[in-house]
Design a protein around this motif. Structure first.
Motif, short mmCIF file in Angstrom:
data_model
loop_
_atom_site.label_atom_id
_atom_site.label_comp_id
_atom_site.label_asym_id
_atom_site.label_seq_id
_atom_site.Cartn_x
_atom_site.Cartn_y
_atom_site.Cartn_z
N THR A 95 -3.44 -6.10 -3.08
CA THR A 95 -2.72 -7.01 -2.19
C THR A 95 -3.53 -8.27 -1.89
O THR A 95 -2.97 -9.28 -1.48
CB THR A 95 -2.38 -6.32 -0.85
N ASN B 61 -4.55 8.81 -2.79
CA ASN B 61 -3.93 8.87 -1.47
C ASN B 61 -3.14 10.17 -1.35
O ASN B 61 -2.82 10.80 -2.35
CB ASN B 61 -3.04 7.65 -1.28
N GLN C 80 -11.84 -3.70 0.72
CA GLN C 80 -11.99 -2.25 0.82
C GLN C 80 -10.71 -1.56 1.31
O GLN C 80 -10.76 -0.63 2.11
CB GLN C 80 -13.18 -1.90 1.75
N SER C 81 -9.58 -2.03 0.79
CA SER C 81 -8.31 -1.45 1.27
C SER C 81 -8.07 -0.05 0.72
O SER C 81 -7.38 0.76 1.33
CB SER C 81 -7.14 -2.36 0.91
N GLY C 82 -8.62 0.22 -0.47
CA GLY C 82 -8.47 1.55 -1.03
C GLY C 82 -7.23 1.75 -1.88
O GLY C 82 -7.00 2.84 -2.39
N PHE C 83 -6.42 0.73 -2.05
CA PHE C 83 -5.20 0.86 -2.86
C PHE C 83 -5.35 0.06 -4.16
O PHE C 83 -4.51 -0.76 -4.48
CB PHE C 83 -3.98 0.40 -2.06
N GLY D 68 -11.79 2.30 0.95
CA GLY D 68 -12.64 1.46 0.11
C GLY D 68 -12.28 1.51 -1.37
O GLY D 68 -11.41 2.27 -1.80
N ASN E 139 0.86 -1.19 0.00
CA ASN E 139 0.00 0.00 0.00
C ASN E 139 0.90 1.23 0.00
O ASN E 139 0.96 1.98 0.97
CB ASN E 139 -0.90 0.02 1.24
N ASP E 140 1.58 1.45 -1.09
CA ASP E 140 2.59 2.51 -1.16
C ASP E 140 2.60 3.05 -2.59
O ASP E 140 3.15 2.42 -3.50
CB ASP E 140 3.95 1.93 -0.77
N TYR F 31 -10.58 7.97 0.77
CA TYR F 31 -9.55 6.97 0.45
C TYR F 31 -9.90 5.59 0.96
O TYR F 31 -9.25 4.61 0.63
CB TYR F 31 -8.20 7.41 1.05
#
Lengths: 181, 523
Positions: B205, B353, B196-199, B322, B52-53, B320
């Motif tokens: 991932t 982000n 729903q990590s948003g990335f 979801g 998540n970067d 950010y």
């Protein structure tokens, strides 16, 4: 603020936190170039810029990306890649040094003191606006912007929570918790 | 013969690229017994490499080879060194796509008929229509697990989506809903549901988002009929003295040149590299480049009309959190000439982000006007305007006259000028988006210019006639019978919708065509 001049050949940049550590750094890195935090709470070593030059750049960065609630250390950290760029290229180093000198001479001409010492934000912004098309400005802006905003330690101040996958995403942590509509 | 294959094995079909087009085609062909070698310019990651970067993932799998720009499009000013944002690696641009899986509308296959002749454009009708593609769309949706199809539930509404629903309603829009997404809303095909990590655009991932990296590619390999060769950057497509393609020259991981023989070549290297490769493959028999008797290779470049609006609210939104693009509005996507432009646009949720928003929302921006929007980061909502971009012959990918890549080959220049139709549509979209957010109390709205283009289309377009396009209705070169285009560069026109579903549908259909041609000994 303490300032130390001269040069350093160490290729490894050092960041030290804590009054004792910063003070020790002064001793250990005699002859190096440092940005020091308030009360020597931290010190960041620069390889291409004198302390005066680094302080000017830090002041400039605060005006370019102004967030009054963020401590100087975040801005000082964002100068590191600029320092690296200057180490890697004599041309860049010369250009940046000339840009800093130019900003200061404009400042002296306009207000009788160096840019770093100018208390009036409005005056500083006028000076920055006058140089915003220069290679100096675009290099500082372009080199420092992402490193500045990509510091995880400053994200909480903006309300950005950073990586979520390690915590299972937001499926059970509020992806739909907005309740004011 | 099972994989792996020898360099001199001339019975294999060589596919160049492993993204939505190439990866899908590889699986479809291998699954029907065709021997396939996939040459992928980039390396091979796994989902375990994803973080998540934003900044690290950008560096890990973006296509960062040098390109130049020209023309009056804003990207040439805001991002001259990176005019398009696509990926390099097994999985291609399905590594970072956001997952919107939308069908073109029927009228978009008839752009010239519906919109009429528009000065300064080269718009045409497609050589196939919606009804013909519909069953292939259906298969693509099943393959990709598209929500809202095949009994698969839609993804839930997130915070940013709640704001979009409320704004759309306040503005009087009636066609707001959950986007059809190639992101599992529940476990399917051995992959989990969205967390729903948003990335979404940093590589999923959880592998909930469809990517050929962990769907089509391993499925193709499992057949025993497909070899994936990463770090294999194709430099030239070769032909024999009859004018049929015979193989390709590629640079391997060590930088050595290799020659892979081929029965047929399918080019799926995205709308920038595919035409570049055809142009760089010029020979004495084909002095203007392969498949280019029409002179259309590289021309008619489209990238979608684009723009974003972010809005500040007095209460937190946390956009950010979801799925990035799970809600959309279709009220403006129909063709309605009374608005002053041809074609239509969608409004799709978007969130960036913090580091990505800071570096993208106002190119070159600084000072308090710039930074104060970021101070409101967790109070922001956002949407993206994506609309039909009319083709023009002069919007083109060409070879740079002087600049060369690491292999000594000319790099691509991307030229694009905004057509008045594009600007009118973009302005309409900005105004509607601002009105939408203002209608529910936004205290500030900000227009964001187009990002480096991820939707790149049209540079080897499909046509009925060999005189005004590069490939036929199956993506087969008009000039060379065993050369195919299998990516978005074959699009005759851009439509308004995100291109991936159409790329996948065309790839499944093309595989069927290739298998049938082989069984008839026509290939």
């Amino acid at each position: 603020m303490s300032r130390v001049g001269a040069t350093v050949s160490d290729s490894r940049r050092r960041f030290l936190r804590g009054t004792a550590a910063a003070a020790a750094a002064l001793a250990a890195l005699e002859g190096s170039r440092l940005i020091l935090g308030p009360g020597n709470a931290w010190a960041i070593e620069m390889r291409s810029f004198s302390s005066e030059q680094a302080e000017t750049l830090l002041r400039l960065l605060r005006d370019v990306f102004p967030h009054d609630y963020l401590a100087d250390v975040f801005y000082a950290n964002a100068l590191a890649p600029l320092d690296d760029a200057a180490v890697g290229s004599d041309k860049t180093r010369t250009m940046l040094a000339a840009g800093i000198a130019d900003l200061d001479s404009r400042s002296v001409a306009a207000a009788g003191r160096s840019f770093f010492e100018l208390a009036s934000e409005a005056t500083r912004i006028e000076l920055v606006r006058a140089i915003q098309g220069t290679a100096f400005f675009t290099t500082v802006h372009g080199t420092c912007q992402i490193p500045f905003y990509n510091q995880a330690d400053l994200w909480p101040a903006f309300g950005f929570e950073g990586p979520s996958s390690p915590f299972g995403g937001y499926l059970n942590r509020g992806f739909n918790d907005l309740d004011w509509i | 013969m099972p994989a792996p294959y020898a360099l001199n094995d001339s019975s294999v079909v060589v596919i160049i690229g492993s993204g939505a087009g190439g990866g899908t085609l590889a699986n479809e062909l291998a699954g029907r017994g065709v021997d396939v070698v996939v040459l992928e310019a980039g390396g091979r990651l796994t989902a375990a490499d994803f973080r998540n970067d934003d900044i690290a993932m950008f560096g890990l799998f973006s296509w960062l080879d040098e390109r130049t720009t020209s023309g009056n499009w804003s990207v040439a000013r805001t991002s001259p060194g990176l005019p398009v944002w696509i990926c390099k690696g097994v999985g291609g641009t399905t590594l970072h796509w956001a997952g919107c899986a939308l069908r073109f509308q029927p009228h978009e296959f008839k752009a010239l008929t519906r919109y009429g002749e528009i000065s300064g454009t080269s718009t045409m009708d497609w050589p196939l229509d919606y009804d013909e593609l519909a069953p292939w769309y259906d298969r693509a949706e099943d393959k990709m697990g598209v929500t809202g199809t095949h009994g698969i539930p839609h993804l839930p509404v997130n915070n940013n989506g709640k704001v979009m629903y409320a704004g759309a309603k306040a503005l009087g829009y009636t066609q707001v809903g959950q986007t059809r997404m190639a992101i599992n809303s529940e476990p399917r095909a051995g992959r989990p549901g969205c967390q729903q990590s948003g990335f979404c655009t940093q590589g999923c991932t959880f592998s909930a988002k469809w990517s050929t990296l962990y769907t089509e590619i391993p499925a193709a390999e499992k057949t025993g009929r497909c070899e994936i060769r990463p770090n294999s950057h194709v430099l030239k497509i070769e032909h024999d003295d009859r004018g049929r393609v015979s193989g390709v020259i590629y640079g391997d991981a060590e930088g050595n040149e290799q020659r892979q023989r081929a029965r047929a070549v399918c080019l799926a290297a995205n709308s920038i590299e595919s035409p570049r490769l055809l142009l760089n493959s010029a020979s004495s028999m084909f002095p203007d480049g392969l498949a280019n008797s029409s002179g259309q290779v590289g021309r008619n470049y489209t990238r979608h009309v684009s723009g974003s609006v972010f809005a500040v609210f007095d209460k937190p939104v946390r956009m950010y959190r979801g799925t990035t693009q799970s809600t959309f509005i279709q009220d403006e996507v129909a063709h309605d000439a009374s608005r002053g432009f041809a074609g239509g646009y969608l409004m799709e949720l978007i969130s960036l982000n913090l580091p990505a928003l800071a570096s993208n929302y106002a190119p070159g921006g600084w000072g308090r006007e710039y930074s104060s929007l970021l101070d409101s980061y967790d109070h922001l909502a956002g949407l993206w305007i994506v609309g039909e971009d009319l083709s023009s012959e002069t919007n083109a990918v060409t070879l740079h006259p002087e600049r060369r890549d690491g292999f000594g080959l000319p790099i691509a220049n991307i030229h694009s000028d905004d057509h008045p139709n594009d600007l009118a549509m973009q302005e309409h979209g900005y105004r509607q988006a601002e009105a939408l957010y203002r209608a529910i109390g936004a205290t500030r709205t900000v227009r964001v210019p187009p990002y480096p283009a991820s939707h790149n289309m049209g540079t080897n377009r499909m046509s009925v006639s060999a005189s005004d396009g590069v490939v036929d209705r199956f993506g087969r070169s008009h000039d060379i019978e065993n050369l195919f285009i299998s990516d978005g560069s074959q699009f005759t026109t851009s439509g308004a919708e995100n291109p991936t579903l159409t790329i996948v549908a065309l790839a499944i259909r093309q595989a069927d065509h290739i298998v049938q041609s082989m069984s008839r000994r026509e290939l």
